[in-house]
Design an enzyme around this catalytic site. Structure first.
Site, PDB file in Angstrom:
ATOM      1  N   ASP A  67      10.398   5.245   0.997  1.00  0.00           N
ATOM      2  CA  ASP A  67       9.430   5.853   0.077  1.00  0.00           C
ATOM      3  C   ASP A  67       9.147   7.318   0.405  1.00  0.00           C
ATOM      4  O   ASP A  67       9.538   7.825   1.461  1.00  0.00           O
ATOM      5  CB  ASP A  67       8.119   5.040   0.084  1.00  0.00           C
ATOM      6  CG  ASP A  67       7.684   4.618   1.487  1.00  0.00           C
ATOM      7  OD1 ASP A  67       8.152   5.232   2.463  1.00  0.00           O
ATOM      8  OD2 ASP A  67       6.881   3.681   1.605  1.00  0.00           O
ATOM      9  N   ASP A 136      -3.302  -4.159   3.863  1.00  0.00           N
ATOM     10  CA  ASP A 136      -3.419  -5.013   2.676  1.00  0.00           C
ATOM     11  C   ASP A 136      -2.141  -5.795   2.400  1.00  0.00           C
ATOM     12  O   ASP A 136      -1.993  -6.417   1.351  1.00  0.00           O
ATOM     13  CB  ASP A 136      -3.796  -4.153   1.456  1.00  0.00           C
ATOM     14  CG  ASP A 136      -2.786  -3.036   1.191  1.00  0.00           C
ATOM     15  OD1 ASP A 136      -1.740  -2.986   1.878  1.00  0.00           O
ATOM     16  OD2 ASP A 136      -3.034  -2.210   0.289  1.00  0.00           O
ATOM     17  N   HIS A 138       0.968  -4.485   2.147  1.00  0.00           N
ATOM     18  CA  HIS A 138       2.047  -3.807   1.409  1.00  0.00           C
ATOM     19  C   HIS A 138       3.266  -3.559   2.292  1.00  0.00           C
ATOM     20  O   HIS A 138       3.152  -3.433   3.510  1.00  0.00           O
ATOM     21  CB  HIS A 138       1.556  -2.506   0.746  1.00  0.00           C
ATOM     22  CG  HIS A 138       1.247  -1.372   1.680  1.00  0.00           C
ATOM     23  ND1 HIS A 138       0.040  -0.699   1.672  1.00  0.00           N
ATOM     24  CD2 HIS A 138       1.983  -0.751   2.637  1.00  0.00           C
ATOM     25  CE1 HIS A 138       0.068   0.263   2.573  1.00  0.00           C
ATOM     26  NE2 HIS A 138       1.225   0.257   3.180  1.00  0.00           N
ATOM     27  N   GLU A 143       2.128  -2.003  -3.385  1.00  0.00           N
ATOM     28  CA  GLU A 143       0.750  -2.410  -3.139  1.00  0.00           C
ATOM     29  C   GLU A 143       0.530  -3.834  -3.657  1.00  0.00           C
ATOM     30  O   GLU A 143       1.333  -4.339  -4.446  1.00  0.00           O
ATOM     31  CB  GLU A 143      -0.196  -1.450  -3.868  1.00  0.00           C
ATOM     32  CG  GLU A 143      -0.057   0.013  -3.432  1.00  0.00           C
ATOM     33  CD  GLU A 143      -0.675   0.307  -2.069  1.00  0.00           C
ATOM     34  OE1 GLU A 143      -0.767  -0.612  -1.224  1.00  0.00           O
ATOM     35  OE2 GLU A 143      -1.051   1.463  -1.830  1.00  0.00           O
TER      36      GLU A 143
END
Ligand code: F6R
Length: 263
Positions: A67, A136, A138, A143
């Protein structure tokens, strides 16, 4: 899933580097999927040491990063282009033309994403995909609620991710790019092997959810349970919420015993 629990961050980084070194010795033209963030820094350090002291050769390696932020130039001090150059690419002998990182602009992004996916396929697919995990759950910048079949695309970052990355942007959330280009969950799942790394108690809940929780888009890393070759390498602190710690340790200790008898 194979879960390897190491006492410290340094040891988990060493184990991860050994997995990559062994694969590279078997296949010099290895295709590596790479992650940024604080977690893989120790892995890159160990691989650089193996290159400098043992001559580990990266000259035929191809890399694809997961990314990149959208909206900052590649030479921005906190771009993932800069991160990779600083922590890895400038210190080993991977030819620059073999290093692929998603672009940091929205201009022509759809075509870019298609070409990125095609480049991975043309290389023969990613052999080992290195992954960190967000608090979280990811992976990449996929996400919670990301499609588990998603491909490389632009994603809007959650508040939790903006907060986690604020320290890199002068401590203010406003300065953190709000979007990123990321390989999709489906793209990641096509790697031949996934190597998920995590360190520290702040990742303990995400690791427990990913490894032992239900498979759900709410925890994108949980889809790795469906991957035939995922190795999770974590330290004790990141393992504190796992239920089956004794079992994972027993399996790994016996594997090491068996391997030492074979060598
Ligand atoms: C970065 C990436 C992210 C990070 C994750 C954990 O390329 O793909 O998913 O791996 O946000 O970041 P750290 O390691 O900084 O806690």
């Amino acid at each position: 899933m194979e879960v390897i629990i190491q006492p410290t961050y340094t040891q988990l980084a060493e184990v991860a580097a050994e997995i990559i070194r062994d694969a590279l010795l078997k296949k010099p033209n290895l295709a590596l999927g790479l992650a940024t963030g604080s977690t893989p820094i120790g892995l890159y350090k160990a691989l650089v040491r193996m290159h400098e002291t043992d001559g580990l050769d990266f000259s035929d390696v191809t890399t694809f990063n997961l990314d990149e932020y959208v909206g900052i130039p590649p030479n921005h001090p906190y771009s993932y282009h800069t991160f990779m150059a600083t922590h890895f690419f400038n210190a080993v002998n991977i030819p620059a033309e073999n290093c692929h990182i998603p672009q940091s602009t929205v201009v022509g992004h759809e075509e870019f994403c298609e070409k990125y996916e095609a480049a991975i396929v043309n290389t023969g697919g990613i052999d080992i995909q290195v992954l960190g995990i967000g608090k979280d759950g990811h992976i990449g910048f996929n996400e919670p609620s990301s499609s588990l079949g998603s491909r490389t695309r632009i994603k809007t970052l959650t508040q939790s991710t903006l907060e986690a990355n604020a320290p890199h942007f002068g401590g203010t959330i406003d300065a953190v790019p709000k979007m990123a280009i990321t390989m999709g969950v489906g793209t990641i799942m096509e790697a031949k092997q996934c190597l998920l790394l995590a360190s520290g108690t702040s990742k303990a809940e995400a690791i427990a959810n990913a490894v032992e929780g239900p498979i759900t888009a709410e925890v994108p890393a949980s889809v790795l349970q469906m991957h035939p070759r995922t190795v999770v390498v974590i330290d004790e602190a990141a393992a504190t919420q796992l239920k089956r710690v004794d079992y994972y340790k027993h399996v790994y200790a016996n594997k090491q015993k068996l391997l030492s008898q074979l060598s």
